[in-house]
Design a protein around this motif. Structure first.
Motif: not given
Length: 151
Positions: A53, A72, A93
């Motif tokens: 991330g 996420l 994602y």
């Protein structure tokens, strides 16, 4: 060099000290714990989420790709026999924002760079787990792929 200290709290529980921050860990009750905190293996998935991330947000910032929200979700499957390592990991994602600004090609490039070049957690986990991912833009599936594949 990274360092962590584990301080026993009784039973199977520990307080982990990592860079001056405390993270409680324990086992679930059915194996002798009291569920004082998350199980250590699950923290590996959280570490992967944080690692990839941070990479993706940094890369997208450099690419000037704006987004309003980014989450996420990571699911992991383990082997049936001990030491029960992760064998499959799937990352979703999910981005929300102005559809014209959410450049799918650039987002996929950021994911590729993270999973294959920068994220040390995914580089470690790839030795036991097949890591796949899905990209969602404004709630809709936009793409999917695997670590190590060209996007």
């Amino acid at each position: 060099m990274a360092k962590s200290t584990a301080n026993w709290k009784g039973g199977m529980a520990f307080d982990l000290d990592l860079q001056g921050r405390t993270i409680p860990v324990d086992a679930v009750e059915k194996v002798g714990g009291k569920d004082y905190g998350p199980q250590p293996k699950g923290l590996m998935l959280s570490a992967l989420a944080g690692c990839t991330g941070m990479d993706v947000t940094s890369i997208l910032g450099k690419m000037k790709v704006p987004f309003e929200e980014f989450t996420l979700d990571i699911d992991g499957e383990t082997s049936d026999s001990h030491p029960k390592v992760y064998t499959k990991i799937h990352i979703t994602y999910a981005f929300t924002g102005d559809r014209s600004a959410l450049d799918q090609k650039k987002i996929l490039r950021a994911i590729d760079l993270s999973l294959n070049d920068y994220c040390g957690v995914s580089a470690t986990l790839k030795h036991t787990a097949d890591i796949s991912f899905e990209l969602r833009l404004n709630g809709e599936k936009a793409a999917e792929g695997r670590q190590g594949e060209e996007l």
